[in-house]
Design an enzyme around this catalytic site. Structure first.
Site, PDB file in Angstrom:
ATOM      1  N   HIS A 124       0.846  -1.206   0.000  1.00 45.10           N
ATOM      2  CA  HIS A 124       0.000   0.000   0.000  1.00 45.10           C
ATOM      3  C   HIS A 124       0.879   1.252   0.000  1.00 45.10           C
ATOM      4  CE1 HIS A 124      -4.000  -1.552   0.188  1.00 45.10           C
ATOM      5  NE2 HIS A 124      -3.798  -2.259   1.294  1.00 45.10           N
ATOM      6  N   CYS A 148       0.128   1.681  -5.795  1.00 45.19           N
ATOM      7  CA  CYS A 148      -0.902   2.486  -6.477  1.00 45.19           C
ATOM      8  C   CYS A 148      -0.446   3.927  -6.644  1.00 45.19           C
ATOM      9  CB  CYS A 148      -2.206   2.458  -5.697  1.00 45.19           C
ATOM     10  SG  CYS A 148      -2.942   0.813  -5.544  1.00 45.19           S
ATOM     11  N   ARG A 206      -0.588   2.277 -11.590  1.00 43.63           N
ATOM     12  CA  ARG A 206       0.437   1.614 -10.793  1.00 43.63           C
ATOM     13  C   ARG A 206       1.779   2.304 -11.026  1.00 43.63           C
ATOM     14  NH1 ARG A 206      -3.600   0.059  -9.179  1.00 43.63           N
ATOM     15  NH2 ARG A 206      -4.355  -2.078  -8.877  1.00 43.63           N
TER      16      ARG A 206
END
Length: 392
Positions: A291, A360, A369
């Site tokens: 993340h 991300c 991405r």
């Protein structure tokens, strides 16, 4: 014989005044006794003349009177029944001074009032002035009476009470606006709580879980419970160090959002068609995902990595050191070619031992991405100690 005066000398109209009067030629003081009255003088003159017409007996007696008598006094009325004592007039009570001195909007003059004026019940002009004094415009044709009359102090009638209750009741528009406002406030509070949960609480919780998993991995290594080989999905098997970013995060098998990524760990692409190599393999691409925002956000600042920066993967057997070589700022999530043994776009042209970091982008979204590549530059067994990048 005494001489008799002519008749015309006794004319009553020329009769002399009493003694001490004016100097008339008919007046002789020696014929009138001093101090006599007019009647006495006439009697004496009659005796001297011997005239029977002027005899003393025929002269009427006059009541004595003084020439300078006091003026008569008005008669005193007879006393009547006693009058009752006067009843004192009631003294009005002093009214308290008002706390404010409003002005009369009709004359623009100040006036004192003891209490707020009652709502008018008169004509339209009076209602309009009273409404203006209260700070709002009275509706045309309104004739609502006050619920509690102040001036008279009487209780309101039933009709007045109904009108006052109706006036106090909010209109449907006001009720609807209040409901909408409360809904917006509630929605705002819920959104604020959700943002707080995502940006603050998920990080705290993920850091706790990742730290607990890292301790468990090192404990298994020390106790010899974990053996090299295939690892179960969601189970941690390595620890990644990024010294420049001060990141220490466990690496688990698989990229499951709930079992791996949301727990603050980095997930290894090791299943299905996206399966990549392990650090100990002699050739291949070791690819992981993490993340960038929330849930521990281990890859939050990987965009700051420059060529030559080091990434170290610690396993049970060795330390594997990779040097950053390139970056792809943005690509489609469907671009899986970056995970191939020779990553497409990395600049590598032949097989080797490579590292691929994926996350991300832009921040707080998952639209695209970001890809960062590295190449292994050192492999150190644990028996030889930590690499210099970690020891320093």
């Amino acid at each position: 014989m005494t001489a008799v005066r002519p008749e015309h000398e006794f004319d009553p109209l020329t009769d002399p005044l009493p003694a001490g009067g004016h100097g008339s030629p008919w007046f002789r003081a020696d014929n009138i006794a001093q101090g006599g009255t007019q009647y006495e003088v006439q009697a004496q003159q009659a005796q001297v003349s011997g005239d029977a017409y002027a005899r003393v007996a025929d002269v009427p007696a006059a009541p004595p009177q003084e020439w300078y008598a006091e003026p008569a006094v008005d008669p005193v009325p007879a006393p009547g029944p006693p009058l009752p004592d006067p009843v004192p007039a009631p003294v009005p009570l002093a009214e308290p001074e008002p706390d404010f001195v409003p002005y009369d909007d009709a004359t623009m003059a100040l006036k004192r009032i003891a209490e707020p004026p009652a709502r008018p019940t008169g004509g339209r002009a009076e209602r309009r002035r009273a409404a203006k004094a209260r700070g709002h415009r009275a509706p045309s044709g309104s004739a609502a009476a006050p619920a509690e009359p102040v001036a008279s102090g009487r209780p309101p009638t039933r009709a007045e009470a109904r009108r006052a209750a109706k006036a106090r009741k909010d209109s449907p528009a006001v009720v609807a606006s209040r409901i909408i406002g409360e809904l917006f406030i509630t929605l705002g509070v819920v959104m604020l709580l959700f943002v707080t949960y995502q940006l603050w609480w998920t990080n705290i919780r993920a850091h706790q879980q990742a730290g607990s998993e890292a301790k468990k991995i090192t404990h298994d290594w020390a106790s010899g419970k974990q053996a090299p080989g295939a690892f179960e999905p969601g189970k941690g098997f390595a620890i990644m160090h990024i010294p420049k970013l001060d990141v220490v995060v466990p690496v688990a098998e698989g990229t499951s959002k709930h079992k791996v990524l949301d727990k603050g760990m980095v997930g290894h692409y090791g299943q299905g068609s996206l399966k990549t190599a392990m650090p100990g393999d002699k050739s291949g691409n070791f690819a992981v995902a993490g993340h960038r925002n929330t849930h521990g956000e281990p890859f939050r600042y990987i965009n700051r990595l420059k060529p030559g920066d080091l990434v170290i993967v610690e396993t049970q057997q060795a330390y594997y050191t990779y040097a950053i070589s390139g970056m792809l700022p943005s690509t489609s999530p469907k671009n899986v070619s970056v995970l191939k043994p020779i990553p497409v776009g990395s600049g590598f042209t032949r097989p080797g031992r490579y590292l691929t970091l994926t996350t991300c982008t832009p921040e707080f979204t998952s639209t695209y991405r970001m890809i960062v590549w590295g190449k292994m530059v050192d492999e150190r067994p644990r028996s030889k100690g930590m690499p210099d990048a970690l020891a320093g």
